[in-house]
Design an enzyme around this catalytic site. Structure first.
Site, PDB file in Angstrom:
ATOM      1  CD  GLU A  77      -2.711   1.345   2.461  1.00  0.00           C
ATOM      2  OE1 GLU A  77      -3.568   2.236   2.470  1.00  0.00           O
ATOM      3  OE2 GLU A  77      -2.584   0.507   3.369  1.00  0.00           O
ATOM      4  CG  ASP A 104      -3.008  -2.483   4.560  1.00  0.00           C
ATOM      5  OD1 ASP A 104      -2.195  -1.712   5.095  1.00  0.00           O
ATOM      6  OD2 ASP A 104      -4.199  -2.184   4.381  1.00  0.00           O
ATOM      7  CB  ILE A 106      -0.546  -0.402   9.777  1.00  0.00           C
ATOM      8  CG1 ILE A 106       0.888  -0.511  10.288  1.00  0.00           C
ATOM      9  CG2 ILE A 106      -1.512  -0.285  10.969  1.00  0.00           C
ATOM     10  CD1 ILE A 106       1.328   0.669  11.167  1.00  0.00           C
ATOM     11  CG  ASP A 107      -6.575  -3.211   6.920  1.00  0.00           C
ATOM     12  OD1 ASP A 107      -6.691  -2.376   6.012  1.00  0.00           O
ATOM     13  OD2 ASP A 107      -7.537  -3.829   7.404  1.00  0.00           O
ATOM     14  CB  THR A 109      -3.149   3.832   9.404  1.00  0.00           C
ATOM     15  OG1 THR A 109      -2.429   2.867   8.626  1.00  0.00           O
ATOM     16  CG2 THR A 109      -2.180   4.906   9.879  1.00  0.00           C
ATOM     17  CG  ASP A 232      -7.841  -2.280   1.934  1.00  0.00           C
ATOM     18  OD1 ASP A 232      -7.133  -1.909   2.877  1.00  0.00           O
ATOM     19  OD2 ASP A 232      -8.165  -1.543   0.979  1.00  0.00           O
TER      20      ASP A 232
END
Length: 284
Positions: A77, A104, A106-107, A109, A232
């Site tokens: 990402e 991702d 940090i899905d 944030t 995601d």
């Protein structure tokens, strides 16, 4: 590839081990940074945040993966310009390669920034456009969700399976509040308004990857959202499918990596969920 059959058996084990290792190392590092990030930037909108921890997590994961598989493609990402068109182009370019890792770092944030403990690391591997490994790691709870194509899905070694409820009115479902306030958010809110009276309750917790992992683990009956990206959804889609659930776009077409408007469920409520979105004109 001299022996595709053997590669799929031997290779996937090492693929999965690397994915697990990357998710665990990145997740533990992210946890040490909770409440301690030093920079906060906006991307596509004022709700689309990024910190140096997102970038550091992605760099760590990329370096680990490339150490083991230097010939593979990597789609993260934070390596993509903000906005749906840039995401679409980046995915198209990545899928020209045989193997692509979709990450991702940090899905969730926004949750991370506020210290709200619902965020995850999401790592998937696609082979010729099909997801074959999916890992979602929740560092706050130390919960690791792992799936291999055709081999089931697990959470800390225990096989996961979707919930048994058969109707929307019995169901706990989740969605998100998209960062795209001009297109995706209004559509999603129409869905929330229409579906909320039809279900037991709705959760909006802020990590699509974890929501999908929860569908796989039977904690949620369904999930939908408008305007998501491959990073995601890729890992979570495999978790759900390997747990006996169903993942499509909001029109009921089979999931693929280009899907941005997703519906996922235990399978039993899927058609009813899709019908509710259609009636609300909330399919995107």
């Amino acid at each position: 590839m001299s022996d595709p059959g053997n590669e799929s058996i031997v290779g996937r084990k090492s693929f999965t081990a690397v994915a697990i290792n990357c998710a665990a190392k990145a997740g533990e590092w992210i946890k040490t940074k909770l409440g301690a990030y030093s920079s906060l930037d906006l991307k596509y909108s004022s709700q689309d945040l990024v910190t140096e921890v997102d970038r550091g997590s992605e760099k760590m994961i990329r370096n680990l993966i490339m150490t083991h598989f230097p010939d593979h493609s990597f789609l993260g990402e934070e390596g993509v310009e903000a906005g749906p068109e840039a995401s679409k182009k980046a995915l198209q370019n990545a899928l020209e390669e045989e193997y692509v890792w979709i990450v991702d770092p940090i899905d969730g944030t926004t949750n991370f920034v506020h210290g709200f403990p619902f965020f995850s690391v999401s790592i998937a591997l696609a082979y010729r456009g099909e997801v074959i490994v999916g890992v979602v790691y929740d560092p706050s709870r130390d919960e690791l969700f792992v799936a291999e194509k055709g081999k089931g899905a697990y959470m800390h070694g225990k096989r996961t399976s979707v919930a048994l409820q058969t109707t929307l009115r019995e169901s706990l479902v989740a969605t998100g509040l998209p960062a795209d306030q001009h297109y995706a958010l209004p559509i999603n809110l129409k869905g929330v308004q229409a579906i909320t009276p039809q279900v037991r309750n709705i959760r909006i917790a802020g990590s699509a990857a974890l929501h999908m992992a929860y569908v796989a683990a039977g904690r949620l009956n369904g999930f939908w959202e408008i305007g998501l990206n491959s990073w995601d959804l890729a890992a979570g889609s495999l978790l759900i499918q390997e747990s006996g659930g169903r993942v499509t776009d909001t029109f009921g077409e089979p999931y693929h990596l280009s899907v941005r408007n997703v519906a996922a469920s235990n399978g039993h409520i899927h058609d009813e969920l899709l019908d509710a979105l259609k009636k609300a004109e909330a399919q995107g």
